[in-house]
Design an enzyme around this catalytic site. Structure first.
Site, PDB file in Angstrom:
ATOM      1  N   CYS A   1      32.826  40.779  37.669  1.00 42.48           N
ATOM      2  CA  CYS A   1      34.195  41.027  38.110  1.00 42.48           C
ATOM      3  C   CYS A   1      34.988  41.395  36.866  1.00 42.48           C
ATOM      4  CB  CYS A   1      34.731  39.759  38.779  1.00 42.48           C
ATOM      5  SG  CYS A   1      36.436  39.909  39.285  1.00 42.48           S
TER       6      CYS A   1
ATOM      7  N   CYS B   1      38.877  34.647  42.747  1.00 44.00           N
ATOM      8  CA  CYS B   1      39.891  35.693  42.948  1.00 44.00           C
ATOM      9  C   CYS B   1      41.284  35.108  42.806  1.00 44.00           C
ATOM     10  CB  CYS B   1      39.821  36.259  44.363  1.00 44.00           C
ATOM     11  SG  CYS B   1      38.329  37.103  44.729  1.00 44.00           S
TER      12      CYS B   1
ATOM     13  N   CYS C   1      49.133  41.866  34.688  1.00 45.34           N
ATOM     14  CA  CYS C   1      49.297  42.797  35.813  1.00 45.34           C
ATOM     15  C   CYS C   1      50.773  42.908  36.165  1.00 45.34           C
ATOM     16  CB  CYS C   1      48.512  42.286  37.025  1.00 45.34           C
ATOM     17  SG  CYS C   1      48.576  43.391  38.444  1.00 45.34           S
TER      18      CYS C   1
ATOM     19  N   CYS D   1      52.102  39.914  42.624  1.00 46.16           N
ATOM     20  CA  CYS D   1      51.852  39.395  43.967  1.00 46.16           C
ATOM     21  C   CYS D   1      52.086  37.880  43.946  1.00 46.16           C
ATOM     22  CB  CYS D   1      50.425  39.710  44.404  1.00 46.16           C
ATOM     23  SG  CYS D   1      50.094  41.472  44.460  1.00 46.16           S
TER      24      CYS D   1
ATOM     25  N   GLU E   1      40.058  37.919  30.946  1.00 41.38           N
ATOM     26  CA  GLU E   1      39.039  37.146  31.642  1.00 41.38           C
ATOM     27  C   GLU E   1      38.068  38.082  32.350  1.00 41.38           C
ATOM     28  OE1 GLU E   1      40.285  33.871  33.975  1.00 41.38           O
ATOM     29  OE2 GLU E   1      41.841  33.265  32.564  1.00 41.38           O
TER      30      GLU E   1
ATOM     31  N   CYS F   1      49.054  35.321  43.363  1.00 38.86           N
ATOM     32  CA  CYS F   1      48.039  35.625  42.340  1.00 38.86           C
ATOM     33  C   CYS F   1      48.482  35.176  40.955  1.00 38.86           C
ATOM     34  CB  CYS F   1      47.764  37.137  42.336  1.00 38.86           C
ATOM     35  SG  CYS F   1      46.586  37.636  41.077  1.00 38.86           S
TER      36      CYS F   1
HETATM   37  N1  SAH Z   1      44.922  44.461  41.691  1.00 41.19           N
HETATM   38  C1  SAH Z   1      43.765  44.601  42.514  1.00 41.19           C
HETATM   39  C2  SAH Z   1      42.564  43.790  42.055  1.00 41.19           C
HETATM   40  C3  SAH Z   1      42.831  42.350  41.696  1.00 41.19           C
HETATM   41  S1  SAH Z   1      42.426  40.957  42.579  1.00 41.19           S
HETATM   42  C4  SAH Z   1      44.097  44.265  43.948  1.00 41.19           C
HETATM   43  O1  SAH Z   1      45.177  43.773  44.190  1.00 41.19           O
HETATM   44  O2  SAH Z   1      43.308  44.549  44.826  1.00 41.19           O
HETATM   45  C5  SAH Z   1      41.138  41.092  43.681  1.00 41.19           C
HETATM   46  C6  SAH Z   1      41.473  40.434  45.025  1.00 41.19           C
HETATM   47  O3  SAH Z   1      41.782  39.030  44.917  1.00 41.19           O
HETATM   48  C7  SAH Z   1      42.687  41.088  45.666  1.00 41.19           C
HETATM   49  O4  SAH Z   1      42.448  41.353  47.011  1.00 41.19           O
HETATM   50  C8  SAH Z   1      43.724  39.999  45.496  1.00 41.19           C
HETATM   51  O5  SAH Z   1      44.772  40.144  46.393  1.00 41.19           O
HETATM   52  C9  SAH Z   1      42.909  38.754  45.710  1.00 41.19           C
HETATM   53  N2  SAH Z   1      43.615  37.538  45.305  1.00 41.19           N
HETATM   54  C10 SAH Z   1      44.665  37.430  44.443  1.00 41.19           C
HETATM   55  N3  SAH Z   1      45.074  36.146  44.348  1.00 41.19           N
HETATM   56  C11 SAH Z   1      44.267  35.431  45.158  1.00 41.19           C
HETATM   57  C12 SAH Z   1      44.177  34.044  45.471  1.00 41.19           C
HETATM   58  N4  SAH Z   1      44.994  33.138  44.927  1.00 41.19           N
HETATM   59  N5  SAH Z   1      43.219  33.652  46.346  1.00 41.19           N
HETATM   60  C13 SAH Z   1      42.369  34.554  46.886  1.00 41.19           C
HETATM   61  N6  SAH Z   1      42.401  35.876  46.619  1.00 41.19           N
HETATM   62  C14 SAH Z   1      43.344  36.309  45.764  1.00 41.19           C
END
Ligand code: SAH
Length: 352
Positions: free
Chosen positions: A116, A342, A123, A127, A103, A130
């Site tokens: 983006c 995000c 990944c 987390c 994506e 996410c």
């Molecule tokens: N792996 C990298 C980049 C990916 S995501 C990182 O972790 O930074 C980019 C941002 O979106 C990160 O800060 C991530 O934590 C955030 N993110 C992930 N899931 C999310 C969600 N459900 N709502 C809002 N932000 C989220």
């Protein structure tokens, strides 16, 4: 950049596929094909400026040679799906050579077009909040597969991309070599200023320090999400291997070595990490730092039952940080209605 990092950055491209290669590499390649050097310049223009998808379409090349090289891949993905959110954010599903889907999101505003980009298919960081992590990890993206995402959006919007955020699928610091090669190409071949590029990481031990040595001009964003280790581990299971004091120490070193300001990202989850005590702890943690905090209100995903805090709670959290002289802004993600915000990006395999 020092000459060491230059060498490391330029020696990663294997061609073909041709995308991601520098002008010098493309020129060497056309010469290997028995063509004069100026054809390298033409090839470079057609790949990066015109966004050509097949060598057969490069009409300035002699017809006979064009036919001979027609099947050599440039390395462009194919569009699998496209959806537009009411706020004009566009989400693309792109199909790679091996059938995997990634994506990419295009985020337009009056004077910017931000992409983006994804750095991995899936990944491994898992987390809890996410969507990308829920689907597991497939593979790293090649540098050209990152550059392709930007060319695709440029082509679709008929407008130059001005900014890049490595905030799509994947953990960029687990694919550092290819991410840096992509940054080189985006910068030199597509003309996107390094200062308009942000790399976002959840933090991988030793990598932030390693990255600092390249002395790049891009912005580093670190996904903090919690002001203490026990809470961070709950949200980010991989944080167990990388204690918060160590992460913060590496970030301080990064700022010292690069003289660049750093951004911390902090997702706001109602009742989990948005209490006044968390704001106080967070302010304490990043005190005296050349940094900025981006507060990201949680975007809902189906696999997790977190809630986004009320607007009032979000503003109160921000105010508490500012009262302690911490620079903080709220970043409402765009593209929510198209599942393009995000944390809402996922990988899957195309059916055909
Ligand atoms: N792996 C990298 C980049 C990916 S995501 C990182 O972790 O930074 C980019 C941002 O979106 C990160 O800060 C991530 O934590 C955030 N993110 C992930 N899931 C999310 C969600 N459900 N709502 C809002 N932000 C989220």
């Amino acid at each position: 950049m020092g000459s060491d990092s230059q060498n490391q950055l330029s020696s990663v491209t294997r061609i073909p596929p041709l995308l991601g290669a520098s002008k010098a590499e493309l020129t060497a390649w056309v010469q290997e094909q028995g063509q004069p050097a100026y054809r390298g310049e033409q090839l470079y223009q057609w790949i990066y400026q015109k966004g050509v998808r097949s060598l057969a379409d490069i009409t300035v090349f002699p017809k006979q040679w064009r036919e001979k090289i027609a099947d050599i891949p440039i390395g462009r993905s194919t569009l699998y799906y496209r959806s537009v959110a009411p706020d004009e954010t566009v989400k693309y599903l792109l199909k790679l050579e091996d059938g995997l889907i990634i994506e990419t999101v295009g985020i337009p505003s009056e004077n910017r077009l931000t992409v983006c980009v994804s750095s991995q298919v899936g990944c491994p960081m898992a987390c809890d909040f996410c969507a990308t992590g829920k689907g597991g990890f497939k593979r790293n993206l090649a540098a050209r597969e990152i550059v392709d995402q930007v060319l695709t959006i440029q082509e679709d919007f008929k407008r130059r991309v001005s900014n890049i955020v490595f905030m799509g699928m994947g953990e960029p610091l687990l694919n550092l070599k290819n991410v840096l090669a992509a940054v080189r190409s985006l910068n030199q071949d597509l003309g996107i200023g390094q200062r308009n590029i942000t790399i976002s990481t959840v933090g991988i031990r030793e990598r932030i320090r390693q990255l600092a040595e390249y002395k790049m001009q891009f912005t580093l964003a670190v996904s903090l999400h919690a002001p203490n280790q026990p809470l961070r581990e709950k949200l980010i299971p991989t944080a167990r291997a990388y204690p918060l004091p160590e992460l913060i120490a590496e970030c301080r070193e990064y700022v010292k070595i690069t003289s660049r300001r750093l951004t911390f990202e902090y997702i706001l989850l109602a009742g989990v990490n948005d209490l006044p005590s968390h704001a106080a702890e967070l302010a304490q943690l990043v005190r005296g730092f050349q940094s900025h905090i981006n507060l990201i209100p949680y975007n809902p995903i189906s696999e997790a039952d977190y809630q986004r805090p009320s607007r009032q709670r979000i503003e109160a959290f921000t105010k508490l940080l500012r009262q302690k002289n911490i620079a903080a802004t709220i970043r409402y993600s765009r593209g929510l209605e198209a599942n393009a915000a995000c944390g809402q990006l996922r990988a899957f395999q195309a059916a055909n």
